[in-house]
Design a protein around this motif. Structure first.
Motif, short mmCIF file in Angstrom:
data_model
loop_
_atom_site.label_atom_id
_atom_site.label_comp_id
_atom_site.label_asym_id
_atom_site.label_seq_id
_atom_site.Cartn_x
_atom_site.Cartn_y
_atom_site.Cartn_z
N PHE A 38 -7.08 -34.31 -19.05
CA PHE A 38 -6.47 -35.52 -18.48
C PHE A 38 -5.39 -36.09 -19.39
O PHE A 38 -5.59 -36.17 -20.61
CB PHE A 38 -7.53 -36.62 -18.30
CG PHE A 38 -8.17 -36.63 -16.94
CD1 PHE A 38 -7.67 -37.45 -15.92
CD2 PHE A 38 -9.25 -35.81 -16.67
CE1 PHE A 38 -8.25 -37.45 -14.67
CE2 PHE A 38 -9.84 -35.81 -15.41
CZ PHE A 38 -9.34 -36.63 -14.40
N PRO A 39 -4.27 -36.52 -18.81
CA PRO A 39 -3.32 -37.31 -19.59
C PRO A 39 -4.04 -38.60 -20.01
O PRO A 39 -4.85 -39.14 -19.24
CB PRO A 39 -2.20 -37.63 -18.58
CG PRO A 39 -2.39 -36.67 -17.44
CD PRO A 39 -3.84 -36.33 -17.41
N GLN A 147 -15.24 -33.86 -9.03
CA GLN A 147 -14.34 -34.94 -8.61
C GLN A 147 -13.17 -35.05 -9.58
O GLN A 147 -12.02 -35.27 -9.16
CB GLN A 147 -15.14 -36.25 -8.52
CG GLN A 147 -16.29 -36.11 -7.52
CD GLN A 147 -17.20 -37.32 -7.44
OE1 GLN A 147 -17.33 -38.07 -8.39
NE2 GLN A 147 -17.84 -37.47 -6.30
N GLY A 148 -13.45 -34.86 -10.87
CA GLY A 148 -12.39 -34.86 -11.88
C GLY A 148 -11.36 -33.77 -11.62
O GLY A 148 -10.16 -33.95 -11.88
N TYR A 149 -11.82 -32.63 -11.10
CA TYR A 149 -10.88 -31.55 -10.75
C TYR A 149 -9.87 -32.03 -9.70
O TYR A 149 -8.69 -31.69 -9.77
CB TYR A 149 -11.64 -30.33 -10.20
CG TYR A 149 -12.12 -29.34 -11.25
CD1 TYR A 149 -13.04 -29.71 -12.23
CD2 TYR A 149 -11.68 -28.02 -11.25
CE1 TYR A 149 -13.49 -28.81 -13.16
CE2 TYR A 149 -12.13 -27.10 -12.19
CZ TYR A 149 -13.04 -27.50 -13.14
OH TYR A 149 -13.48 -26.58 -14.07
N SER A 154 -4.50 -33.77 -8.23
CA SER A 154 -3.63 -34.78 -7.61
C SER A 154 -2.58 -35.28 -8.59
O SER A 154 -1.56 -35.84 -8.19
CB SER A 154 -4.46 -35.96 -7.08
OG SER A 154 -4.89 -36.79 -8.16
N LEU A 155 -2.82 -35.06 -9.88
CA LEU A 155 -1.85 -35.43 -10.93
C LEU A 155 -0.95 -34.24 -11.29
O LEU A 155 -0.12 -34.34 -12.20
CB LEU A 155 -2.59 -35.89 -12.20
CG LEU A 155 -3.39 -37.20 -12.10
CD1 LEU A 155 -4.35 -37.34 -13.28
CD2 LEU A 155 -2.44 -38.40 -12.03
N GLY B 49 -3.73 -32.54 -3.51
CA GLY B 49 -3.18 -31.82 -4.67
C GLY B 49 -3.04 -30.32 -4.48
O GLY B 49 -3.15 -29.57 -5.45
N GLY B 50 -2.83 -29.89 -3.23
CA GLY B 50 -2.64 -28.45 -3.00
C GLY B 50 -3.92 -27.65 -2.97
O GLY B 50 -3.90 -26.41 -2.94
N MET B 51 -5.06 -28.33 -3.01
CA MET B 51 -6.34 -27.63 -2.98
C MET B 51 -6.67 -27.15 -1.56
O MET B 51 -5.97 -27.46 -0.61
CB MET B 51 -7.44 -28.56 -3.49
CG MET B 51 -7.27 -28.92 -4.96
SD MET B 51 -8.50 -30.14 -5.52
CE MET B 51 -10.00 -29.16 -5.45
N ARG B 52 -7.75 -26.40 -1.45
CA ARG B 52 -8.18 -25.93 -0.14
C ARG B 52 -8.80 -27.06 0.67
O ARG B 52 -9.23 -28.07 0.11
CB ARG B 52 -9.22 -24.80 -0.31
CG ARG B 52 -8.63 -23.52 -0.87
CD ARG B 52 -9.72 -22.51 -1.15
NE ARG B 52 -10.64 -23.00 -2.19
CZ ARG B 52 -11.81 -22.43 -2.47
NH1 ARG B 52 -12.22 -21.38 -1.80
NH2 ARG B 52 -12.56 -22.92 -3.43
N THR B 53 -8.90 -26.87 1.97
CA THR B 53 -9.60 -27.82 2.83
C THR B 53 -11.10 -27.69 2.56
O THR B 53 -11.55 -26.69 2.00
CB THR B 53 -9.35 -27.52 4.32
OG1 THR B 53 -9.91 -26.22 4.62
CG2 THR B 53 -7.86 -27.52 4.63
#
Lengths: 168, 168
Positions: A38-39, A147-149, A154-155, B49-53
């Motif tokens: 994480f940043p 969830q952190g993934y 998303s970042l 974030g480009g992840m899978r559904t």
């Protein structure tokens, strides 16, 4: 293959206490890498859908792991404490993480195999056995780390590989 | 308390095979509830974030659980298949989920306790033991389900409680 056959004859159980310790510390090592990924700012500020930040989730994990094992070993009821004085510094959380790693390694051998089916009430409120409690600690960590993934993706940050459980 | 003490004397291991089955099926029951909680369209379309559904993640879990246990029981290498013909219908995924639940329950008792430390290579590529593979299946499910929780929250949908492992 010879070794494997010999081992399969010797270990007449699903998972031994020392294997479960390695399993958990492997997961904790991966969670540490997620914290590192994480940043600094987003670790404390970023969230999705009104959820907690990953810093808050990491503090929940810190509040469970060490105190949970200490409670199992000593029999003294632990308080669930999910806030730590971090001064918005990720390094402080990682320091607490590493202290917990050592504490778990020190206390774990005191849990004899006979105790894993003993009934306990962790943190004065959660009924279970020693094994169901420890699996809950581990599963809860995997859950929040997943969830952190999503937060990392998303970042635009590539998370560590899920199977990478090596390291401190 | 009398029962617990008696049990702790009898069960001289961390977790028994039948407890591990219940543990896994409890997690699978929760994952089923997460699938049910998704709005039909977003189950197949929503991602971050480009992840899978979550539909794609659920199909990965379907591709691992049944075939993985079948491979452990039969010794025949399984192919990792992560696409299923669902016609964009959540009900179809839930139907496959329930078939897998039954298949795991049927096959599980054929894994004797001595086999959990046997070396295997699942899906022709992942080295481990029977126990490390099964824990990987479970942990991977918890990991992706945790991601599903973020998807649900981002859609304004309240996910099921993490500890709710009852039901089919």
């Amino acid at each position: 293959m010879g070794t494997a056959v010999t081992q399969s004859k010797k270990v007449n159980q699903v998972i031994t206490p020392s294997e479960l310790l390695m399993h958990w510390q492997g997961h904790r090592s991966l969670t540490r890498k997620v914290i590192e990924a994480f940043p600094e700012k987003e670790f404390f500020n970023h969230s999705i859908g009104g959820m907690r930040t990953f810093a808050e989730m990491a503090m929940e994990l810190l509040g469970i792991a060490g105190p949970g094992i200490r409670e199992i070993v000593t029999g003294k009821t632990a308080q669930l404490e999910e806030q730590f004085d971090h001064g918005k510094r990720k390094a402080k959380i990682l320091e607490l993480w590493d202290e917990t790693t050592k504490e778990i390694n020190t206390l774990w051998p005191q849990i004899t195999v006979e105790r894993f089916h003993e009934s306990i009430k962790t943190f004065g409120q959660f009924d279970g056995t020693v094994q169901s409690s420890i699996f809950y600690f581990i599963d809860n960590e995997i859950h929040h780390r997943g969830q952190g993934y999503v937060y990392l993706r998303s970042l635009g940050v590539e998370p560590p590989m899920f199977w990478d459980r090596q390291g401190v």
